[in-house]
Design a protein around this motif. Structure first.
Motif, PDB file in Angstrom:
ATOM      1  N   ASN A  87       0.805  -1.226   0.000  1.00 36.10           N
ATOM      2  CA  ASN A  87       0.000   0.000   0.000  1.00 36.10           C
ATOM      3  C   ASN A  87       0.836   1.274   0.000  1.00 36.10           C
ATOM      4  O   ASN A  87       0.274   2.367   0.076  1.00 36.10           O
ATOM      5  N   GLY A  88       2.145   1.153  -0.055  1.00 36.45           N
ATOM      6  CA  GLY A  88       3.000   2.324  -0.145  1.00 36.45           C
ATOM      7  C   GLY A  88       3.342   2.976   1.183  1.00 36.45           C
ATOM      8  O   GLY A  88       4.115   3.941   1.216  1.00 36.45           O
ATOM      9  N   GLU A  89       2.807   2.486   2.294  1.00 42.10           N
ATOM     10  CA  GLU A  89       3.081   3.100   3.591  1.00 42.10           C
ATOM     11  C   GLU A  89       4.471   2.717   4.094  1.00 42.10           C
ATOM     12  O   GLU A  89       4.932   1.593   3.883  1.00 42.10           O
ATOM     13  N   ASP A 147      -3.742  -7.438  -1.962  1.00 41.59           N
ATOM     14  CA  ASP A 147      -3.169  -7.482  -0.618  1.00 41.59           C
ATOM     15  C   ASP A 147      -3.086  -8.933  -0.138  1.00 41.59           C
ATOM     16  O   ASP A 147      -4.118  -9.601   0.007  1.00 41.59           O
ATOM     17  N   PHE A 191       8.774  -0.642  -4.995  1.00 45.39           N
ATOM     18  CA  PHE A 191       8.366   0.205  -6.109  1.00 45.39           C
ATOM     19  C   PHE A 191       9.506   0.348  -7.115  1.00 45.39           C
ATOM     20  O   PHE A 191       9.260   0.497  -8.314  1.00 45.39           O
ATOM     21  N   GLU A 234      -3.280  -1.626 -17.046  1.00 45.86           N
ATOM     22  CA  GLU A 234      -3.306  -0.806 -15.841  1.00 45.86           C
ATOM     23  C   GLU A 234      -4.665  -0.863 -15.150  1.00 45.86           C
ATOM     24  O   GLU A 234      -4.798  -0.494 -13.996  1.00 45.86           O
ATOM     25  N   LYS A 283      -7.897  -2.923   0.481  1.00 42.15           N
ATOM     26  CA  LYS A 283      -7.912  -1.479   0.658  1.00 42.15           C
ATOM     27  C   LYS A 283      -6.511  -0.902   0.517  1.00 42.15           C
ATOM     28  O   LYS A 283      -5.562  -1.388   1.132  1.00 42.15           O
ATOM     29  N   GLY A 284      -6.365   0.105  -0.294  1.00 42.88           N
ATOM     30  CA  GLY A 284      -5.084   0.773  -0.480  1.00 42.88           C
ATOM     31  C   GLY A 284      -4.152   0.088  -1.452  1.00 42.88           C
ATOM     32  O   GLY A 284      -3.055   0.592  -1.725  1.00 42.88           O
ATOM     33  N   SER A 285      -4.594  -1.040  -2.018  1.00 46.05           N
ATOM     34  CA  SER A 285      -3.709  -1.779  -2.912  1.00 46.05           C
ATOM     35  C   SER A 285      -3.447  -1.027  -4.216  1.00 46.05           C
ATOM     36  O   SER A 285      -2.457  -1.307  -4.900  1.00 46.05           O
ATOM     37  N   GLU A 286      -4.310  -0.064  -4.548  1.00 42.75           N
ATOM     38  CA  GLU A 286      -4.078   0.714  -5.766  1.00 42.75           C
ATOM     39  C   GLU A 286      -2.798   1.550  -5.649  1.00 42.75           C
ATOM     40  O   GLU A 286      -2.249   2.019  -6.650  1.00 42.75           O
ATOM     41  N   LYS A 287      -2.309   1.706  -4.437  1.00 44.09           N
ATOM     42  CA  LYS A 287      -1.047   2.424  -4.212  1.00 44.09           C
ATOM     43  C   LYS A 287       0.151   1.481  -4.131  1.00 44.09           C
ATOM     44  O   LYS A 287       1.260   1.917  -3.853  1.00 44.09           O
ATOM     45  N   GLY A 288      -0.086   0.199  -4.356  1.00 49.21           N
ATOM     46  CA  GLY A 288       0.974  -0.789  -4.194  1.00 49.21           C
ATOM     47  C   GLY A 288       1.763  -1.048  -5.467  1.00 49.21           C
ATOM     48  O   GLY A 288       1.473  -0.496  -6.538  1.00 49.21           O
TER      49      GLY A 288
END
Length: 694
Positions: free
Chosen positions: A39-41, A338, A352, A377, A384-389
Motif C-alpha cells: 500500500n505504499g506506507e 493485498d 516500487f 493498468e 484497501k489501499g492496494s491501488e497504491k501498491g
C-alpha cells in the motif's frame, strides 16, 4: 506450538532495523525509509549508524571461528536441526512479517518453511555423511611407492576466514539459510547482507536464531544497509557468495581486492530459464495441462520474482494458439492484491523500484514481441489501499522472431512476465534454449523417453538443472522452480557459473582441499582413519568386545585360517540358490579365464565373517552395511583364506539405540587374503557399537 514473544507482529518491533555485529545489535537512528509494496506506507527504516567492518571481521575470525572449532561436524549438524525446529516453532511470527513484502502465504511457505527445511536437510547430510572432528578424508589413500610406505590422499579442512553472503530481495529467509547451513556445517563463520528492501524479514529471522541461544558466538552476523568497505578488507581465506542480477555479480566479482587475493566468489545470478513443450505432447494429453500449470505457476509464485522462474516458453509452431488460449484463461483466474486477504493468490512485487524496473524491461521486450494477455493498468486489485501498491498483472508475450538477436533471449523482466517462443522441431528448440547463454534450470515436458534421451544431455551443457516432467512424475515432482538441498543450485554462463547446495558439495565449498603425502602411519594420524600399511594394535581382547570409547583407530585382529572345500561351495550354492556355472560346472569353468571352479564371492564374505566375528553378547549392537566391496583374486577349491579386521573410523553421532543406549558408528577395514598373502576381498563393515557413558 507456542507463539514467539520476540517477533509477533510488525507493530511489536522497533521501526528502525538493526544490524547484528560482533555479538551486539547496532542501530537506533533512522536511515532509509522502507515502504510497503502492498500500500505504499512506510513500515521500517534502516539504521543510520556506520558499521565498523574491521571489528566485525576480527570478531568472526577470532570468536566465531573458535566457537565453531570447539564443535565438530556432528555437533554442528545437531545444532542446525535444533535451529530448524526453533524457527518452525515461531514460524507464524515470520509469516506475519512476510506479508509486508507483498508475498502470499503460499509464497512465504517456500521462504520460511523451505528455509527451515534446508537446515534440516543439511543436518541430515552432516549426521549421515560427515565424520566426527573437523577434517574430511576425501578419498582412500593410495600407494605412491613400491614398498607400501609412501602414500597420497586428500583432506578437506575449514577455511580460516569468513563467508560473506550478499543475498537477493526475493527470498529473505531461504536465501540466507541455504548458504548459512552449508558454511555453518563446514565450520566457517558468516556475515549476511540481505537486500535492503526486504531486510526486515531477514532481521526477524536472525533475531529468532540469536535469541534461541543455539548459535555459537560469532558464527552469524547481519548487515542492514550497505557493505561499506567490507569487500576491501577480506583476504584469501574468506569466501564471497552472491545472489542477484548478473550485472551486479559482474561488478562485484572484479573488486580489486577479490582479484588480488584470489578470494573465492560464487555467483548465482538471474537467468533466462525456459520450459519446453516437446512435439510429442498433444493438446488432449495430461502432459499438456501439466505444462500450462507449470508455466502459470512460475509466472505468478512470488509475483514471478524468482531466479528460477520460466521466462521463455518454447512450444511447437502448431501449438501457439492452443497454448496461448489455455495460458490466458488460467492467468485470468488469478486474484491479485493485498496478501493479507485469503482470496488473493498473487501479491505485489517487493518494492516500487522493482516495479519500475520490471515495467522498463517489459517495454523493451514489447519491441520484439506482441502482447498476448496482461499489461493492463485497469486490472482489478483486491484490498484497501492496494491501488497504491507495487502490483503488476501477469503478462504473456509472443516473440515475433525467436531466431532474432535480443528480445527474450537477452532481456529479463524480473516479475510475472513470460514470452512464448515457437520452434520448428526439437533441434530448433534445443538451439533456442541455448540462446539464454546459461540458465539455472529448464523443464522438458514430454511423454517420450527417446526425446528425453536426446534432449537432456544437450540442455545440460547450458543449464544447472534439468527437470523432466510427465504424468508419471507429476504427483511427486517438486516443480521447475524449486531448488532442493540435495541437488546443485546454479548454472553456467549468464546464470553466474557458480554452484550452491548439492548436499555435501555445498559444504566443501567452504573448505580447503589439500593433498597429503607420507607413510601410512602418518596419514592415519592426520586423517583419524586407519590407512592400510600403517601401524596396527593387537591385544588379547577381541575388538568386538570393546566399547566405543575404548576402541583405538588401528586396533586390529588377524584371524586363524580356513581352507575352502568343494563341500563349502556345494553347501553355499544349495543354501543361497546360486548355482552359477563358475561354481558347479567343471568343464565350463576350465574354459573360462579362471581355468577352474571358484568359490562364490559371497561365500568368501560369509567365511571371513565367521573368522573374525566374536559370537558372544557384547558392545557391538548391529552390522548395518558394507562399503567399497571388491572381489580381487578368485578363490578356487583348496585355497586357504584368513582375514584382518581393523578399526578404521569412529563417528560419534550422539545417537541412542531404541533401548536408550548411547552408541556410535565404527567402520572396520576388512582384508581377506589367501595362502600367498594375495588380497582376495576388500571392504568396510559398518557397525553400531555401544558406549559405556553418554
Amino acid at each position: 506450538m507456542s507463539q514467539s514473544p520476540v517477533v509477533q507482529s510488525p507493530v511489536a518491533r522497533s521501526p528502525v532495523l538493526q544490524s547484528f555485529i560482533a555479538g551486539e545489535w547496532l542501530g537506533n537512528q533512522a536511515g532509509q525509509a522502507l515502504a510497503s509494496p502492498v500500500n505504499g506506507e512506510t513500515i521500517y527504516h534502516t539504521h543510520a549508524e556506520t558499521i565498523d567492518f574491521a571489528r566485525s571481521l576480527e570478531f568472526a575470525r577470532t570468536k566465531g571461528r573458535a566457537s565453531l572449532m570447539a564443535m565438530d561436524f556432528q555437533s554442528r549438524a545437531s545444532c542446525l536441526r535444533d535451529l530448524g525446529k526453533h524457527l518452525l516453532e515461531y514460524k507464524e511470527s515470520l509469516y506475519a512479517i512476510s506479508l509486508l513484502t507483498g508475498a502470499t502465504r503460499n509464497d512465504s511457505w517456500v521462504d520460511i518453511e523451505g528455509g527451515a527445511g534446508t537446515l534440516f536437510a543439511y543436518a541430515s547430510v552432516g549426521r549421515r555423511e560427515l565424520p566426527s572432528g573437523n577434517l574430511i578424508h576425501e578419498d582412500d589413500a593410495f600407494p605412491l611407492g613400491r614398498d607400501g610406505q609412501f602414500f597420497g590422499s586428500h583432506i578437506l579442512v575449514p577455511r580460516q576466514g569468513v563467508a560473506v553472503h550478499i543475498n537477493a530481495f526475493n527470498f529473505p529467509i531461504w536465501g540466507m539459510l541455504e548458504k548459512f547451513a552449508a558454511n555453518f556445517l563446514a565450520g566457517m563463520p558468516c556475515i549476511v547482507k540481505p537486500a535492503t528492501s526486504t531486510s526486515y524479514l531477514t532481521e526477524a529471522c536472525v533475531r529468532l536464531m540469536h535469541e534461541s541461544g543455539l548459535l555459537p558466538e560469532g558464527s552469524l552476523q547481519l548487515i542492514i544497509g550497505r557493505t561499506g568497505d567490507l569487500l576491501d578488507r577480506l583476504d584469501g581465506q574468506d569466501v564471497v557468495t552472491f545472489t542477484g542480477s548478473a550485472s551486479t555479480a559482474a561488478k562485484l566479482k572484479v573488486t580489486p581486492n577479490i582479484i588480488n587475493n584470489s578470494i573465492p566468489f560464487n555467483a548465482e545470478a538471474d537467468s533466462l530459464n525456459c520450459a519446453i513443450l516437446a512435439p510429442d505432447v498433444s493438446v488432449d494429453s495430461p502432459e499438456f495441462e501439466l505444462f500450462i500449470k507449470e508455466v502459470a505457476r512460475e509466472m505468478t509464485v512470488k509475483a514471478g520474482q524468482k531466479c528460477t522462474a520460466i521466462r521463455r516458453v518454447l512450444i511447437p509452431e502448431n501449438q501457439v494458439q492452443a497454448v496461448s488460449e489455455r495460458l490466458t484463461a488460467r492467468l485470468a483466474k488469478m486474484s491479485i492484491g493485498d496478501p493479507h486477504l485469503d482470496t488473493v493468490r498473487m501479491g505485489a512485487l517487493a518494492s516500487f523500484e522493482q516495479k519500475a524496473d520490471v515495467l522498463a524491461q517489459l517495454e523493451q521486450l514489447l519491441k520484439s514481441s506482441q502482447l498476448v494477455c496482461g499489461h493492463d493498468e485497469g486490472f482489478e486489485l483486491l484490498g484497501k489501499g492496494s491501488e497504491k501498491g507495487a502490483f503488476i498483472q501477469p503478462t504473456l508475450l509472443l516473440s515475433n522472431d525467436p531466431d532474432a538477436d535480443g528480445g527474450a533471449h537477452d532481456i529479463e523482466a524480473f516479475g510475472p512476465i513470460s514470452t512464448l517462443m515457437p520452434y520448428k522441431n526439437i533441434d530448433h528448440a534445443i538451439a533456442l534454449a541455448a540462446r539464454g547463454k546459461g540458465s539455472l534450470v529448464t523443464t522438458l515436458v514430454t511423454q517420450d523417453p527417446e526425446i528425453a534421451r536426446k534432449v537432456v544431455p544437450a540442455l545440460a551443457a547450458w543449464h544447472g538443472r534439468v527437470h523432466i516432467l510427465n504424468e508419471a512424475s507429476s504427483k511427486e515432482s517438486t516443480g521447475h522452480g524449486s531448488p532442493l538441498p540435495m541437488l546443485k543450485h546454479g548454472g553456467p554462463g549468464r546464470a553466474g557459473g557458480g554452484e550452491e547446495l548439492g548436499g555435501i558439495r555445498g559444504v566443501k565449498h567452504y573448505m580447503q582441499r589439500a593433498a597429503i603425502q607420507g607413510s601410512p602411519t602418518m596419514l592415519s594420524a592426520v586423517t583419524g582413519e586407519y590407512v592400510r600399511g600403517g601401524e596396527t594394535y593387537e591385544s588379547d581382547v577381541h575388538p568386538f568386545r570393546r566399547y566405543f570409547e575404548d576402541l583405538r583407530i588401528g586396533e586390529s585382529l588377524l584371524t586363524h585360517r580356513r581352507t575352502v572345500t568343494e563341500t563349502d561351495i556345494v553347501n553355499f550354492g544349495c543354501l543361497s540358490g546360486d548355482h552359477f556355472y563358475m561354481h558347479f560346472d567343471d568343464i565350463a569353468a576350465r574354459d573360462s579365464q579362471f581355468e577352474q571352479r571358484i568359490a562364490h564371492g559371497y561365500f568368501v564374505l560369509s567365511a571371513a565373517a565367521g573368522l573374525f566375528v566374536s559370537p558372544g553378547e557384547g558392545p557391538v549392537l548391529a552390522n548395518y552395511g558394507l562399503d567399497t566391496l571388491r572381489f580381487i583374486t578368485p578363490v578356487p577349491i583348496g585355497d586357504t583364506i584368513r582375514a584382518r579386521l581393523t578399526c578404521k573410523r569412529k563417528i560419534d553421532q550422539g545417537k541412542l539405540s531404541p533401548k536408550g543406549e548411547p552408541q556410535g558408528v565404527v567402520v572396520w577395514d576388512v582384508q581377506v587374503t589367501n595362502q600367498h598373502e594375495e588380497l582376495v576381498a576388500s571392504y568396510d563393515i559398518l557397525t553400531l557399537v555401544k558406549k559405556q557413558f553418554d
